[in-house]
Design an enzyme around this catalytic site. Structure first.
Site, PDB file in Angstrom:
ATOM      1  N   THR A 153      58.852  76.331  47.492  1.00  0.00           N
ATOM      2  CA  THR A 153      57.775  77.216  47.044  1.00  0.00           C
ATOM      3  C   THR A 153      58.223  78.658  46.940  1.00  0.00           C
ATOM      4  O   THR A 153      57.758  79.405  46.076  1.00  0.00           O
ATOM      5  CB  THR A 153      56.572  77.107  48.004  1.00  0.00           C
ATOM      6  OG1 THR A 153      56.087  75.763  47.999  1.00  0.00           O
ATOM      7  CG2 THR A 153      55.441  78.038  47.601  1.00  0.00           C
ATOM      8  N   THR A 177      58.875  74.366  52.367  1.00  0.00           N
ATOM      9  CA  THR A 177      58.304  74.259  53.707  1.00  0.00           C
ATOM     10  C   THR A 177      57.978  72.832  54.119  1.00  0.00           C
ATOM     11  O   THR A 177      57.864  72.541  55.310  1.00  0.00           O
ATOM     12  CB  THR A 177      57.025  75.107  53.829  1.00  0.00           C
ATOM     13  OG1 THR A 177      56.082  74.682  52.839  1.00  0.00           O
ATOM     14  CG2 THR A 177      57.336  76.584  53.654  1.00  0.00           C
TER      15      THR A 177
END
Length: 348
Positions: A36, A115
């Site tokens: 991300t 993540t």
């Protein structure tokens, strides 16, 4: 050539204020894998985005303040969502880290990472990196194109930490949301919040304040250069799967993993304190001398110790199922004895 009085004064003020001259900046290599933090969306308010679209040079250039804290070099290792990473990507990343850290001109490493699985990559590296120099994984919960993207400050903190003398010997770390987590035990706890990462069983190692670390604890477990694990000549790790427990978990699933999947070991995300159902325990006992079974917990926090009522099935000692799987894989490269394997969970 003599310094002018003005130039001499400027240098003196820089030294007095604690600023570092360019020649004294630490050398930090950033190894990018996607995620991300390198994500891109069609608009700044679009919650849907594509991970790993932004390359490392663009990420670095987006944080010009990095040049004030380190001499930064970037490499692209992968460009994907972290759930797509493979064991071969881990090998490539770990071997490159060990190669760089063996050089005198590398003071620390930053890995940009998605993540979703950052806690797995961090713990794997925590067991196979062979240096006391800082290794810091960093990600973001908002893509680079979002309003109030968290990636730039996370990256700034990670680079500063990787170049810090105080971070040496701390093991592999994960830094997001101004918090420094040790690789062992860190976990993602929320699908979207920027404070999603927690170290539930011990708390964070410390905190970051705009590039300045402060420490509150140190992990008691061995890591990095203290381990015996060497993957430099390994092409593939043993096969270890995770089985999640729930009411009426089919015990015959164990037969499938052992006979069809031909696993070398298994981790069970048990209920409560790594509890097993009676039928499941009976099936597992049939194979307990053939391969190791490790009990973890599906609860998300708390210790999972060895217990007398499951003598053949040692606990993960607080490791999550996904991190216990990694340690079991590496332990099996050293021994296939279930009792000896169990000892690794007390050390690492």
């Amino acid at each position: 050539m003599k310094m002018t009085k003005l130039a001499s004064a400027i240098v003196g003020l820089a030294l007095l204020s604690g600023n570092v001259l360019a020649d004294d900046l630490p050398n930090v290599s950033i190894l990018a894998t996607g995620g991300t933090i390198a994500g891109s969306a069609s608009s700044a308010t679009n919650a849907e985005y594509t991970a790993g679209k932004v390359m490392i040079d663009t990420l670095v250039n987006a944080v010009p303040q990095l040049k004030d804290i380190a001499d930064v070099k970037g490499e692209q290792i992968a460009s994907t969502a972290s759930g797509n990473l493979t064991e071969q990507d881990w090998f490539k990343l770990a071997n490159r880290i060990n190669e760089l850290l063996a050089q005198d001109d590398t003071d620390g490493i930053v890995i940009t990472h998605g993540t979703d699985t950052i806690e797995e990559t961090a713990y794997f590296l925590n067991l196979v990196v062979k240096s006391d120099k800082p290794v810091v994984l960093v990600g973001a919960m908002r893509p680079s194109t979002a309003i109030s993207a968290d990636g730039p400050l996370n990256l700034y903190n990670a680079v500063s930490l990787a170049g810090s003398e105080s971070a040496k010997g701390k093991g592999v770390m994960v830094v997001l949301n101004d918090t420094i987590h040790g690789a062992r035990g860190v976990t993602k706890t929320n699908t979207a919040s920027v404070n999603t990462f927690e170290s539930k069983n011990g708390g964070p190692l410390g905190y970051m304040s705009y590039g300045k670390p402060s420490w509150v604890r140190q992990s008691p477990y061995k890591h990095t250069y203290q381990t015996e694990f060497d993957i430099s000549d390994i092409k593939a790790l043993p096969t270890v799967d995770i089985m999640y427990l729930y009411i009426e978990t089919p015990a015959e699933a164990v037969d499938y993993y052992v006979k069809e999947r031909k696993v070398d070991g298994m981790v069970f995300a048990g209920s409560g304190n790594g509890s097993l159902t009676t039928p499941l325990q009976a099936t597992m006992e049939q194979y307990s001398k053939q391969l190791p079974f490790i009990r973890a917990s599906r609860t998300g926090s708390g210790n999972t110790p060895d217990v007398s009522y499951y003598p053949e099935f040692p606990g993960s000692q607080g490791l999550s199922a996904q991190q216990a799987r990694i340690l079991l894989k590496l332990a099996l490269t050293e021994t296939q004895d279930p009792k000896e394997v169990a000892e690794f969970f007390h050390k690492y």
